[in-house]
Design an enzyme around this catalytic site. Structure first.
Site, PDB file in Angstrom:
ATOM      1  N   LYS A  21       6.020 -29.500   4.953  1.00 10.19           N
ATOM      2  CA  LYS A  21       6.798 -28.230   4.677  1.00 10.19           C
ATOM      3  C   LYS A  21       7.920 -29.330   3.800  1.00 10.19           C
ATOM      4  CE  LYS A  21       9.069 -23.927   6.350  1.00 10.19           C
ATOM      5  NZ  LYS A  21       8.415 -22.915   4.994  1.00 10.19           N
ATOM      6  N   LYS A 114      -6.409 -13.864   2.930  1.00  6.04           N
ATOM      7  CA  LYS A 114      -6.175 -13.884   4.484  1.00  6.04           C
ATOM      8  C   LYS A 114      -8.164 -15.114   4.700  1.00  6.04           C
ATOM      9  CE  LYS A 114      -3.600 -11.814   5.867  1.00  6.04           C
ATOM     10  NZ  LYS A 114      -2.575 -12.079   7.770  1.00  6.04           N
ATOM     11  N   ILE A 435       9.163   1.077   3.820  1.00  4.04           N
ATOM     12  CA  ILE A 435       8.363   0.389   4.817  1.00  4.04           C
ATOM     13  C   ILE A 435       9.050   0.023   5.952  1.00  4.04           C
ATOM     14  CG2 ILE A 435       6.187  -0.697   4.893  1.00  4.04           C
ATOM     15  CD1 ILE A 435       5.801   1.606   3.883  1.00  4.04           C
ATOM     16  N   SER A 437      11.573  -2.797   6.433  1.00  4.52           N
ATOM     17  CA  SER A 437      12.352  -3.649   6.096  1.00  4.52           C
ATOM     18  C   SER A 437      13.424  -3.853   5.305  1.00  4.52           C
ATOM     19  CB  SER A 437      11.924  -5.262   6.530  1.00  4.52           C
ATOM     20  OG  SER A 437      10.731  -5.122   5.608  1.00  4.52           O
ATOM     21  N   ASP A 603       3.784  -0.030  12.791  1.00  2.48           N
ATOM     22  CA  ASP A 603       3.090  -1.031  11.767  1.00  2.48           C
ATOM     23  C   ASP A 603       1.479  -0.944  12.635  1.00  2.48           C
ATOM     24  OD1 ASP A 603       5.036  -0.469   9.705  1.00  2.48           O
ATOM     25  OD2 ASP A 603       6.208  -2.148  10.641  1.00  2.48           O
ATOM     26  N   CYS A 647      -1.554  -3.093   5.818  1.00  6.55           N
ATOM     27  CA  CYS A 647      -1.089  -4.350   3.834  1.00  6.55           C
ATOM     28  C   CYS A 647      -2.248  -4.347   2.771  1.00  6.55           C
ATOM     29  CB  CYS A 647      -0.207  -5.329   4.418  1.00  6.55           C
ATOM     30  SG  CYS A 647       1.032  -5.680   5.153  1.00  6.55           S
ATOM     31  N   HIS A 698       5.819  -7.398  -4.013  1.00  9.47           N
ATOM     32  CA  HIS A 698       5.114  -8.733  -4.289  1.00  9.47           C
ATOM     33  C   HIS A 698       5.942  -9.582  -5.349  1.00  9.47           C
ATOM     34  CE1 HIS A 698       2.996  -6.590  -1.388  1.00  9.47           C
ATOM     35  NE2 HIS A 698       3.078  -7.765  -0.459  1.00  9.47           N
ATOM     36  N   CYS A 730       5.300  -2.510   1.296  1.00  7.11           N
ATOM     37  CA  CYS A 730       5.433  -2.709   2.012  1.00  7.11           C
ATOM     38  C   CYS A 730       6.751  -3.780   2.007  1.00  7.11           C
ATOM     39  CB  CYS A 730       4.676  -4.146   1.709  1.00  7.11           C
ATOM     40  SG  CYS A 730       3.940  -4.881   3.596  1.00  7.11           S
TER      41      CYS A 730
HETATM   42  N1  GLN Z   1       7.896  -2.435   8.651  1.00  2.95           N
HETATM   43  C1  GLN Z   1       7.532  -3.950   8.758  1.00  2.95           C
HETATM   44  C2  GLN Z   1       8.367  -4.429   7.287  1.00  2.95           C
HETATM   45  O1  GLN Z   1       8.782  -3.505   5.685  1.00  2.95           O
HETATM   46  C3  GLN Z   1       5.915  -4.010   8.057  1.00  2.95           C
HETATM   47  C4  GLN Z   1       5.433  -5.338   7.277  1.00  2.95           C
HETATM   48  C5  GLN Z   1       4.453  -5.368   7.008  1.00  2.95           C
HETATM   49  O2  GLN Z   1       3.732  -4.790   6.543  1.00  2.95           O
HETATM   50  N2  GLN Z   1       4.023  -6.700   6.477  1.00  2.95           N
HETATM   51  O3  GLN Z   1       8.632  -5.556   6.922  1.00  2.95           O
HETATM   52 ZN    ZN Z   2       2.892  -3.992   4.566  1.00 11.84          ZN
END
Ligand code: GLN
Ligand code: ZN
Length: 762
Positions: A21, A114, A435, A437, A603, A647, A698, A730
């Site tokens: 890494k 994935k 969402i 964070s 979540d 997600c 993203h 997200c």
């Molecule tokens: N509550 C989480 C965030 O907002 C959800 C993240 C996710 O779905 N991967 O980061």
């Molecule tokens: Zn998400």
């Protein structure tokens, strides 16, 4: 007695201290040169091979090492480079390779997704308009390297054509056969050159055979492997499957190849062999050591299993190997100094698994007595672990054993609950929220590091978290969002955070596993019975709520996501662990409610990725996920609003399951595939509330108000405004502060304009 050979399918790339890494990131940040990167990664690669040799593995995988991802390696080898990267043909150079994976300022990166039901992500090949050519024989180069530099006559590994094409996009189903025909000569050339160089085995990975393939694809596979087999003579072809039970077992084991690799851990291969037999003219590669989990193997049990295999089949050679590549487990448990010795003795990471494989092989070759001590040691350490305090919490076990269907129901159905919730929450039409964070600055990460190192006190660390919460409550109020969040500043990872706080979990110091590109995750270990210890989210949520009159939404990670992103115990069933986690989270919800929190989001971003490869097993998986989710929320009062977040956009085929979660509000990530998602809603009726991600978090791009309004309006053609929420797609953790504020400002503005228009027309 058959001949036994020890083997491995793949080894972690990242190095014992994630030096892989570091090398990659230094190159990307331009702090080391290309030559340095190549030198450093060569040394990691050779060291990995050397270790496997030292452990006594006879068939050492070659070419599984990667500078990013093995699917991308396959694409690069075949010149599959999307047009936008201005690739001119020939060997794909390093910078083009990384550009496909990471994007450049002129060209967006290829999609990542994935890898089957794991948390590893691969780069999706884009076949649109490409004409495949062999740009370099990668397995051959690496085969020669291992031979010349280490004297290893290895087993090259390559991703098989059926899996590669099924994972790719940019073509129509009807063109599968034609495409396959254009790749086959390239595969054949790779194999023939390997044969000429003296390779005796090649492992062709075809995990796609764990999924439900059509008759047509299976016929294509037959033809393809026929052609491949006819093209070589001394090179033995091992067709390797893993990750699940083969729905078309008979078709697969009868493909015209020399050996078949089966997953005896997750693939239930033993019962398939019992029912359908195994061709006696083939080599059986038996994946008997769990490549997906980190527990020590019970050698005695393993030998029993091999004994029954031996009784069922009449083959000349059995290869002893892990059930999957060891890519999915950390490198070695050696450096762990903080684990309880009882736990540590019960663990086995990649290096320890190699040891298990060679031990078993030796026992089979030279007689069980020669490994008696190892057998006893494994039995004993597992016995100690099972008798330890971690696995003997009677209270939790009894509670889970006596659960009934009713335990997972809320007191009232949605139609009744929503009335109470509307009354209590008093939200506007089209409420806006996020969402969970919010951006984590480098200062925050630095402060957390200092805290973990003991350089600053818990008090100082918590103060900083509080300051961040305060700052962002102000920002959210100023933005006029309707439902606020505390921001999750105290969490590095949405699973590890709960893992550190629940009973029954432990975390390692160095147990890293590659997730995508250079990103590694350190999954927590569920070591035994899980239970609630103390409130985990109440302090931060309440602090945020104390700063505002608006509603602050509490934020938890759901049971299936916690389970899927952890290493799980192997002495109990999956649904038992799920329900234990659910009962612990239920406590947390009760604690939040008691403190007056009115909205709680649970979540489940990992729910979909964990689906078994074989659709026939979906129901069982989904039923237990649904039950655990409902159990988590079962005691929530009618006027407490439960949200959930997922997600992914592609949930057409699990729509019903999502409905059955019985969450009052669900938010789904949809900004990249709006149309597809809306179709799902056209085809199904959904009466609960729903938030569609209206912009893509993203990317650092700030969306325009025009595009957001368009997104919202097209959704409102299908979903009623009365059930519609407006949110990003997200969490915002990885975004910069300024861009987040700018984007949210546009989002709230778009919501307001549409809201006004709707109210005018009423
Ligand atoms: N509550 C989480 C965030 O907002 C959800 C993240 C996710 O779905 N991967 O980061
Ligand atoms: Zn998400």
């Amino acid at each position: 007695m058959p001949n036994y050979i020890s083997s491995n399918l793949g080894y972690p790339r990242i190095g014992e201290s994630r030096e892989w890494k570091q090398a990659l990131e230094q190159y990307w940040n331009q702090t080391i040169s290309k030559e340095d990167l190549l030198k450093q990664t060569e040394s990691i690669r050779l060291n990995n091979l050397e270790k496997q040799k030292k452990h006594g593995i006879e068939l050492i995988p070659i070419g599984d090492f990667s500078l990013y991802d093995h699917v991308l390696d396959t694409s690069a080898m075949f010149g599959v480079v999307p047009k936008r990267f201005a690739y001119k043909g020939g060997k794909v150079d390093l910078d083009t390779y990384f550009a496909i994976a990471r994007g450049t300022k002129d060209a967006v990166a290829s999609e990542i997704t994935k890898w089957f039901n794991t948390n590893y992500h691969y780069i999706v090949p884009e076949l649109q308009g490409v004409k495949p050519v062999l740009t370099s024989n990668r397995p051959l180069e690496l085969y020669k390297e291992a031979k010349e530099k280490l004297g290893i006559d290895g087993k090259p590994v390559i991703l098989g054509p059926i899996t590669y094409l099924k994972l790719a996009k940019g073509y129509e189903d009807k063109d599968f056969g034609k495409l396959l025909q254009s790749f086959l000569p390239l595969y054949i050339q790779v194999l023939q050159e390997l044969e000429k160089e003296g390779a005796s085995w090649i492992q062709i990975d075809e995990p796609i055979f764990g999924t439900n393939l059509s008759e047509e694809i299976l016929d294509f596979a037959d033809q393809a492997y026929q052609e491949i087999s006819e093209s070589v003579s001394t090179l033995n072809i091992l067709l390797q499957t893993y990750f699940g039970r083969l729905p078309e077992y008979e078709r697969v084991v009868n493909l015209p190849v020399d050996g078949i690799g089966l997953d005896f851990v997750h693939g239930d291969a033993i019962s398939l062999i019992k029912t359908h037999g195994f061709p006696s003219n083939k080599v059986l590669a038996a994946g008997v050591i769990n490549g997906r989990n980190i527990w020590r193997a019970d050698l005695d049990q393993c030998l029993q299993l091999l004994k029954s295999i031996d009784q069922l089949v009449a083959v000349n050679t059995i290869i002893i190997q892990p059930s999957t590549s060891l890519l999915h487990v950390p490198v070695t448990k050696k450096p762990e100094t903080e684990l309880d010795p009882v736990i540590k003795a019960g663990l086995s990471f990649a290096d320890e698994k190699l040891e298990e494989i060679t031990t078993i092989t030796k026992g089979l070759q030279d007689g069980i007595e020669t490994i008696r001590e190892d057998i006893n040691a494994s039995t004993q350490s597992l016995h100690h672990l099972n008798q330890s305090k971690y696995r003997t919490n009677r209270q939790v076990q009894d509670r889970v054993n006596t659960l009934t269907a009713d335990d997972a129901d809320r007191s009232l159905p949605f139609e009744a609950r929503i009335e109470f919730q509307k009354e209590r929450l008093q939200l506007p039409l089209l409420p806006t929220t996020t969402i969970g964070s919010l951006p984590q600055t480098s200062l925050l990460k630095q402060i957390r590091k200092s805290y973990r190192k003991g350089e600053i006190s818990a008090h100082e660390y918590e103060n900083y978290i509080q300051e961040s919460i305060e700052k962002w409550i102000k920002i959210q109020e100023e933005l006029e969002l309707d439902v606020l969040v505390h921001g999750e500043f105290e969490r590095t990872d949405m699973v590890e955070y709960f893992g550190e706080k629940l009973n029954g979990f432990t975390v390692t110091q160095y147990g890293w596993v590659q997730s995508y590109g250079s990103r590694c995750v350190k999954p927590p270990l569920i070591v035994g019975d899980v239970s609630f210890n103390q409130p985990m989210t109440v302090k931060e949520t309440l602090y945020a709520q104390s700063l505002t009159k608006k509603t602050v939404k509490g934020m938890l990670t759901g049971p299936t996501t916690i389970l899927n992103w952890s290493f799980v115990p192997d002495n109990v069933t999956r649904s038992t662990v799920l329900n234990q986690i659910a009962l612990a989270l239920k406590h947390e919800i009760e604690a939040l409610e008691l403190s007056g929190i009115k909205i709680i989001q649970v979540d489940e971003p990992a729910l979909r990725e964990g689906l078994p490869l074989d659709r026939n097993q979906w129901k069982e998986y989904l039923d237990s996920a649904i039950y655990a989710f409902r159990l988590t929320n079962s005691s929530a009062l009618a006027d407490t609003q439960i949200h959930t977040h997922m997600c992914y956009s592609n949930f057409h085929d699990i729509f019903e399951a999502i409905d059955q979660l019985d969450a009052d509000v669900i938010s789904i990530e949809t900004s990249r595939s709006h149309g597809q998602l809306l179709n799902t809603f056209k085809d199904n009726t959904y009466d609960k509330e729903i938030g569609l991600g209206v912009y893509d978090i993203h990317s650092p791009r700030i969306p325009s108000i025009h595009e957001l309004k368009e997104n919202i309006e097209s959704a409102l053609n299908i979903i009623s405004a009365n059930q519609f929420w407006i949110n990003p797609d997200c969490g915002l953790k990885t975004r910069k502060e300024e861009e987040t504020i700018a984007a949210l400002r546009v989002m709230v503005e778009a919501a307001k304009e549409i809201r006004e228009k709707l109210l005018l027309h009423k």
